[in-house]
Write a protein that holds these residues in place. Structure first.
Motif, PDB file in Angstrom:
ATOM      1  N   ASN A   1     -19.225 -99.212  54.940  1.00  0.00           N
ATOM      2  CA  ASN A   1     -19.377 -98.376  54.659  1.00  0.00           C
ATOM      3  C   ASN A   1     -19.047 -96.889  54.989  1.00  0.00           C
ATOM      4  O   ASN A   1     -19.462 -95.894  54.624  1.00  0.00           O
ATOM      5  CB  ASN A   1     -20.693 -98.482  53.752  1.00  0.00           C
TER       6      ASN A   1
ATOM      7  N   TYR B   1     -34.229 -92.743  48.823  1.00  0.00           N
ATOM      8  CA  TYR B   1     -32.844 -92.338  48.378  1.00  0.00           C
ATOM      9  C   TYR B   1     -32.573 -92.395  46.970  1.00  0.00           C
ATOM     10  O   TYR B   1     -31.422 -92.346  46.496  1.00  0.00           O
ATOM     11  CB  TYR B   1     -32.746 -93.853  48.526  1.00  0.00           C
TER      12      TYR B   1
ATOM     13  N   THR C   1     -26.735-103.099  44.699  1.00  0.00           N
ATOM     14  CA  THR C   1     -25.562-102.063  44.813  1.00  0.00           C
ATOM     15  C   THR C   1     -25.329-100.681  44.184  1.00  0.00           C
ATOM     16  O   THR C   1     -24.854-100.556  45.227  1.00  0.00           O
ATOM     17  CB  THR C   1     -24.906-103.328  43.755  1.00  0.00           C
ATOM     18  N   ASN C   2     -25.979-100.450  43.965  1.00  0.00           N
ATOM     19  CA  ASN C   2     -26.456 -99.116  43.377  1.00  0.00           C
ATOM     20  C   ASN C   2     -26.452 -98.271  45.163  1.00  0.00           C
ATOM     21  O   ASN C   2     -25.752 -97.276  45.819  1.00  0.00           O
ATOM     22  CB  ASN C   2     -27.771 -97.715  43.149  1.00  0.00           C
ATOM     23  N   LEU C   3     -27.609 -98.732  45.956  1.00  0.00           N
ATOM     24  CA  LEU C   3     -27.668 -97.960  47.760  1.00  0.00           C
ATOM     25  C   LEU C   3     -26.517 -98.425  48.467  1.00  0.00           C
ATOM     26  O   LEU C   3     -26.533 -97.515  49.209  1.00  0.00           O
ATOM     27  CB  LEU C   3     -28.764 -98.565  47.614  1.00  0.00           C
ATOM     28  N   TRP C   4     -26.348 -99.647  48.365  1.00  0.00           N
ATOM     29  CA  TRP C   4     -24.684-100.214  49.786  1.00  0.00           C
ATOM     30  C   TRP C   4     -23.723-100.706  48.761  1.00  0.00           C
ATOM     31  O   TRP C   4     -23.185-100.972  49.702  1.00  0.00           O
ATOM     32  CB  TRP C   4     -25.787-101.555  50.048  1.00  0.00           C
ATOM     33  N   GLY C   5     -23.748-100.747  47.532  1.00  0.00           N
ATOM     34  CA  GLY C   5     -22.158-101.629  47.164  1.00  0.00           C
ATOM     35  C   GLY C   5     -22.257-102.663  47.234  1.00  0.00           C
ATOM     36  O   GLY C   5     -23.292-103.430  46.609  1.00  0.00           O
TER      37      GLY C   5
ATOM     38  N   LEU D   1     -22.380 -93.940  49.640  1.00  0.00           N
ATOM     39  CA  LEU D   1     -23.273 -95.131  50.062  1.00  0.00           C
ATOM     40  C   LEU D   1     -24.329 -94.848  51.120  1.00  0.00           C
ATOM     41  O   LEU D   1     -23.913 -94.503  51.836  1.00  0.00           O
ATOM     42  CB  LEU D   1     -22.505 -96.465  49.777  1.00  0.00           C
TER      43      LEU D   1
ATOM     44  N   LYS E   1     -19.205-105.595  44.768  1.00  0.00           N
ATOM     45  CA  LYS E   1     -20.677-105.176  43.856  1.00  0.00           C
ATOM     46  C   LYS E   1     -19.824-105.766  42.228  1.00  0.00           C
ATOM     47  O   LYS E   1     -21.065-106.146  41.537  1.00  0.00           O
ATOM     48  CB  LYS E   1     -20.253-103.574  44.058  1.00  0.00           C
TER      49      LYS E   1
ATOM     50  N   LYS F   1     -18.899 -90.354  52.397  1.00  0.00           N
ATOM     51  CA  LYS F   1     -19.971 -91.885  52.672  1.00  0.00           C
ATOM     52  C   LYS F   1     -21.053 -91.829  52.535  1.00  0.00           C
ATOM     53  O   LYS F   1     -21.879 -92.783  52.219  1.00  0.00           O
ATOM     54  CB  LYS F   1     -19.475 -91.551  55.082  1.00  0.00           C
TER      55      LYS F   1
ATOM     56  N   TRP G   1     -34.127-102.558  52.335  1.00  0.00           N
ATOM     57  CA  TRP G   1     -33.830-103.499  51.676  1.00  0.00           C
ATOM     58  C   TRP G   1     -33.994-104.972  51.859  1.00  0.00           C
ATOM     59  O   TRP G   1     -34.436-106.259  50.930  1.00  0.00           O
ATOM     60  CB  TRP G   1     -32.455-103.445  53.016  1.00  0.00           C
TER      61      TRP G   1
END
Length: 519
Positions: A516, A70, A151-155, A494, A177, A491, A104
């Motif tokens: 998201n 990712y 927070t970078n990957l999912w907000g 994220l 975030k 989209k 995660w």
């Protein structure tokens, strides 16, 4: 010097299975303990902290493709050499499909264990002040690192700062975030004040105050808080023991397993060849190492000159590698995309090209280009059992971040000194920047960071924060078996909250029923 700072097992809620570790291959079981009778002395506190580093070795994080899926795939620098990893690279991601569930879970495991350590160590009078401060600082850094990636990957993500009962963890909603990052920036300032500046040789790989400051600088930069970002970068540049190496290639030289740290590394994840446990090592290197079944070009052709035994090209390459104790035993599927592999797209005087990209080796033209900076063909680094460190933060990145922040604050005049410091070793003759407008400097930085930091885990987040990911993916040349440009959508900046997590906790949809934008 290559030493161990990690242990075999980690804190999981209230149970600890502990092992002491004097070196990578020396472990002594300590039995089963609960957190209620643990943290009674410095040694136990250090063991608990070592467990946090151990989590970074997970395949879902730094050991294999984990985070790299990712942070590296799906941009303009790395792509597969064949039709593999297609869901991620081609943006065919959805709930339950390459949604990062393993990443995660490992990041939240890191957070839970860090929270437990913080609670147990804070004001613990059984510990000496130095160890209490170090372990507290390490836990604050690790928790912040996990939330940085989340927070970078999912907000917006679930957020907690203490070890909650399972019943409470199971119903958490997502938190903004911005709220999370405000807190962890403060935590990193505390970590900076608590952590030592350096460690002895047998403790290399632990987080220093400069690792905390580098992570804090990243957060400020990503959030466009330019002055704090610049201040954090200057703190590292002016006061840390870290320096830029004279030779770009030396930054990535991992061939000597006893000397894998250098002055430019601010924070690395330390891996080692491991014949016993099996996950102290890394196999990320195999993604970048060629496989002999692909190489060289015209591998089955039989040269007619200087070939008295009538060997095919691949046999000649195999023999040539053997003479220098090397082999090509990797997977070979993380290779440069065509545009970055083409030297015509680099400045002809950029010395970084040959240190980064390899298209010919030992006199043989290769079928594919490879990332020389990330490979290691030595037989002392065997397939699926490598000792290479993963470089998370290094000083050249800090200089480029400082240049970017200064340009955003005041224009390019004060920013040249930072970027030109990096370019001094990159060019012969030197080619410093000058005469750019603020916008021209900003856009030039897009390529400067690409060439300096290619395949190091920064590119995708850079493209996202600059707002150009979609444009870049849609216009860069991909190979015939991949077409991410046709699939990428807004989209995709994220990931969706993993499907498995939604099934366990539907409250994760309360603040965003679209997940998201994936619903």
């Amino acid at each position: 010097m290559k030493k161990s700072i990690i242990i075999k097992n980690i804190l999981v809620f209230a149970v600890l299975l502990l092992t002491a570790c004097d070196s990578f291959l020396e472990e002594e079981p300590r039995g089963l303990l609960t957190t209620g009778n643990f943290y009674n002395n410095d040694s136990e506190a250090i063991l608990a902290s070592n467990g946090l580093y151990r989590i970074l070795h997970r395949g879902n994080l730094y050991r294999t493709r984990g985070l790299d899926d990712y942070l590296v795939s799906g941009t303009d620098v790395v792509g597969p050499s064949r039709n593999v990893n297609a869901n991620i690279h081609n943006y065919l991601i959805n709930e339950g499909v390459s949604d990062g569930n393993g990443v995660w879970g490992s990041l939240y495991e890191l957070i839970r264990n860090a929270c437990d350590i913080i609670d147990r160590v804070d004001n613990n009078e059984s510990l000496t002040e130095d160890i209490r401060e170090q372990v507290m600082g390490e836990a604050l850094f690790m928790r912040a690192l996990a939330y940085y990636h989340l927070t970078n990957l999912w907000g917006d993500v679930p957020y907690f700062r203490e070890l909650l009962p399972l019943s409470e963890l199971a119903v958490l909603e997502r938190v903004a975030k911005e709220t999370i990052r405000t807190d962890i920036k403060v935590d990193l300032e505390e970590a900076y004040n608590l952590l030592p500046s350096t460690y002895s040789d047998d403790e290399l790989g632990r987080a220093t105050k400069w690792a905390a400051k580098a992570l804090q600088a990243k957060l400020y930069l990503f959030d466009e808080e330019w002055q704090p970002a610049l201040d954090a970068c200057n703190e590292i540049i002016n006061y840390s023991p870290h320096t830029l190496l004279d030779n770009f290639a030396d930054v990535f030289d991992q061939t000597d397993i006893t000397n894998q740290y250098n002055a430019e590394h601010i924070f690395v994840v330390d891996f080692t060849t491991d014949p016993v446990i099996g996950d102290l090592d890394t196999n990320r290197t195999d993604d970048y190492n060629p496989r002999l079944r692909d190489e060289p070009a015209d591998r089955n052709s039989v040269p007619t000159t200087n070939n008295p035994d009538g060997l095919a090209n691949w046999e000649l390459l195999f023999n040539a590698l053997g003479e220098i104790d090397q082999d090509m035993t990797g997977y070979g599927w993380a290779i440069p995309l065509p545009e970055i592999a083409d030297q015509a797209n680099w400045d002809p005087d950029d010395l970084r090209y040959d240190a980064t990209i390899v298209t010919e080796y030992l006199g043989f033209q290769l079928s594919f280009p490879y990332y020389r900076k990330n490979w290691n063909l030595n037989n002392t680094s065997p397939r699926e059992n490598h000792s290479e460190n993963y470089i998370v933060f290094r000083l050249a990145d800090i200089y480029l971040m400082a240049a970017e922040a200064e340009n955003e604050l005041n224009g390019p005049n004060g920013a040249y000194a930072y970027v030109n410091k990096v370019r001094e070793r990159a060019f012969e003759p030197n080619k410093p920047w000058s005469g750019l407008s603020q916008q021209e400097f900003r856009e030039a930085m897009y390529d400067e960071r690409k060439f300096e930091l290619a395949a190091e885990g920064h590119r995708k987040m850079d493209l996202i924060r600059w707002g150009i990911l979609l444009d870049v993916v849609r216009t860069v040349e991909h190979r015939a078996w991949n077409n991410p440009g046709a699939n990428i959508q807004e989209k995709h900046v994220l990931l969706p909250i993993p499907q498995q997590e939604l099934l366990l906790n539907p409250n994760l949809l309360n603040t965003d029923p679209t997940n998201n934008g994936y619903r």
